[in-house]
Design a protein around this motif. Structure first.
Motif, short mmCIF file in Angstrom:
data_model
loop_
_atom_site.label_atom_id
_atom_site.label_comp_id
_atom_site.label_asym_id
_atom_site.label_seq_id
_atom_site.Cartn_x
_atom_site.Cartn_y
_atom_site.Cartn_z
N GLY A 141 -5.51 -1.93 29.63
CA GLY A 141 -5.31 -3.36 29.76
C GLY A 141 -3.88 -3.77 30.02
N GLY A 142 -2.96 -2.86 29.86
CA GLY A 142 -1.56 -3.21 30.04
C GLY A 142 -1.04 -2.82 31.41
N SER A 143 0.07 -3.44 31.79
CA SER A 143 0.64 -3.14 33.11
C SER A 143 1.30 -1.76 33.14
N ILE A 144 1.44 -1.13 31.99
CA ILE A 144 2.08 0.18 31.90
C ILE A 144 1.10 1.32 32.19
N VAL A 145 -0.20 1.02 32.28
CA VAL A 145 -1.21 2.07 32.48
C VAL A 145 -0.88 2.99 33.66
N PRO A 146 -0.60 2.45 34.85
CA PRO A 146 -0.32 3.36 35.96
C PRO A 146 0.91 4.24 35.73
N LEU A 147 1.90 3.71 35.03
CA LEU A 147 3.09 4.51 34.74
C LEU A 147 2.79 5.59 33.72
N ALA A 148 1.99 5.27 32.70
CA ALA A 148 1.62 6.26 31.70
C ALA A 148 0.79 7.38 32.31
N VAL A 149 -0.17 7.01 33.14
CA VAL A 149 -1.02 8.00 33.79
C VAL A 149 -0.19 8.84 34.76
N GLY A 150 0.64 8.19 35.55
CA GLY A 150 1.50 8.91 36.49
C GLY A 150 2.44 9.87 35.78
N SER A 151 3.03 9.41 34.69
CA SER A 151 3.93 10.27 33.92
C SER A 151 3.20 11.48 33.36
N CYS A 152 1.97 11.26 32.94
CA CYS A 152 1.14 12.36 32.42
C CYS A 152 0.92 13.42 33.50
N TYR A 153 0.49 12.98 34.70
CA TYR A 153 0.27 13.93 35.79
C TYR A 153 1.56 14.65 36.18
N ILE A 154 2.64 13.92 36.27
CA ILE A 154 3.92 14.52 36.63
C ILE A 154 4.30 15.60 35.64
N THR A 155 4.20 15.30 34.36
CA THR A 155 4.56 16.26 33.32
C THR A 155 3.68 17.50 33.36
N LEU A 156 2.37 17.30 33.41
CA LEU A 156 1.45 18.44 33.38
C LEU A 156 1.57 19.31 34.62
N TYR A 157 1.65 18.70 35.80
CA TYR A 157 1.76 19.48 37.03
C TYR A 157 3.11 20.19 37.13
N ARG A 158 4.15 19.56 36.64
CA ARG A 158 5.46 20.22 36.62
C ARG A 158 5.41 21.45 35.72
N GLN A 159 4.82 21.30 34.54
CA GLN A 159 4.70 22.43 33.61
C GLN A 159 3.87 23.56 34.21
N ARG A 160 2.77 23.22 34.84
CA ARG A 160 1.90 24.24 35.44
C ARG A 160 2.62 24.96 36.58
N ALA A 161 3.35 24.20 37.39
CA ALA A 161 4.10 24.81 38.50
C ALA A 161 5.15 25.78 37.95
N GLU A 162 5.85 25.38 36.90
CA GLU A 162 6.86 26.26 36.30
C GLU A 162 6.23 27.53 35.74
N ALA A 163 5.08 27.40 35.11
CA ALA A 163 4.39 28.58 34.56
C ALA A 163 3.95 29.52 35.67
N LEU A 164 3.34 28.98 36.72
CA LEU A 164 2.92 29.82 37.84
C LEU A 164 4.11 30.47 38.53
N GLU A 165 5.17 29.71 38.68
CA GLU A 165 6.36 30.26 39.31
C GLU A 165 6.92 31.42 38.50
N ALA A 166 6.94 31.28 37.19
CA ALA A 166 7.42 32.36 36.33
C ALA A 166 6.51 33.59 36.45
N ASP A 167 5.21 33.37 36.53
CA ASP A 167 4.27 34.49 36.63
C ASP A 167 4.31 35.19 37.97
N PHE A 168 4.53 34.45 39.07
CA PHE A 168 4.36 35.02 40.39
C PHE A 168 5.62 35.14 41.23
N SER A 169 6.73 34.58 40.82
CA SER A 169 7.92 34.59 41.68
C SER A 169 8.41 36.01 41.97
N LYS A 170 8.30 36.90 41.03
CA LYS A 170 8.76 38.27 41.24
C LYS A 170 7.77 39.08 42.06
#
Length: 137
Positions: free
Chosen positions: A103-132
């Protein structure tokens, strides 16, 4: 040797593009004053994070499907499942974040921040696993 050089050039291009995008995103957030401005910054950041994630997933899948032996078959199946499970988890978790601010105007920012955080973490984990492994087998 040429393959390794190409991988290094492509990696340097990604790093350079990421640095430029990060500078633009940081400048965006530094000047954002309204919810609309913040939504634009969030969208820019999401696009950069998702692009990086997609590149890293593609690199990991290229490695995981680079041979027909049993190790690579098992790895590619596990990686596909993990990516599907991760994306389902991210959708569910970010739905929760949206519901918290329902109901608040912050919803899109909260959801966007969630996706940004989770996808950044997943990318870092995959990069650590596969970069070498990028230049294997």
């Amino acid at each position: 040797m040429k393959r390794l050089a190409l991988v290094c050039v492509l990696w340097a291009s990604l790093v350079s593009a990421t640095a430029t995008a990060n500078d633009e995103i940081e400048a965006c957030w530094d000047t954002a004053m309204t919810t609309y401005d913040m939504l634009e910054c969030s969208e820019k950041e999401w696009n950069a994070v998702k692009t990086r994630y997609d590149v890293i997933v593609a690199r990991a899948m290229k490695y995981a499907t680079s041979s027909d032996d049993e190790y690579y078959k098992t790895l590619s199946e596990a990686l596909r499942k993990a990516n599907r499970d991760f994306e389902a988890y991210a959708n569910s978790e970010c739905d929760v974040q949206g519901a918290i601010y329902s109901g608040g105007s912050i919803v899109p920012l909260a959801v966007g921040s969630c996706y940004i955080t989770l996808y950044r973490q997943r990318a870092e984990a995959l990069e650590a696993d596969f970069s070498k492994r990028a230049d294997e087998p």
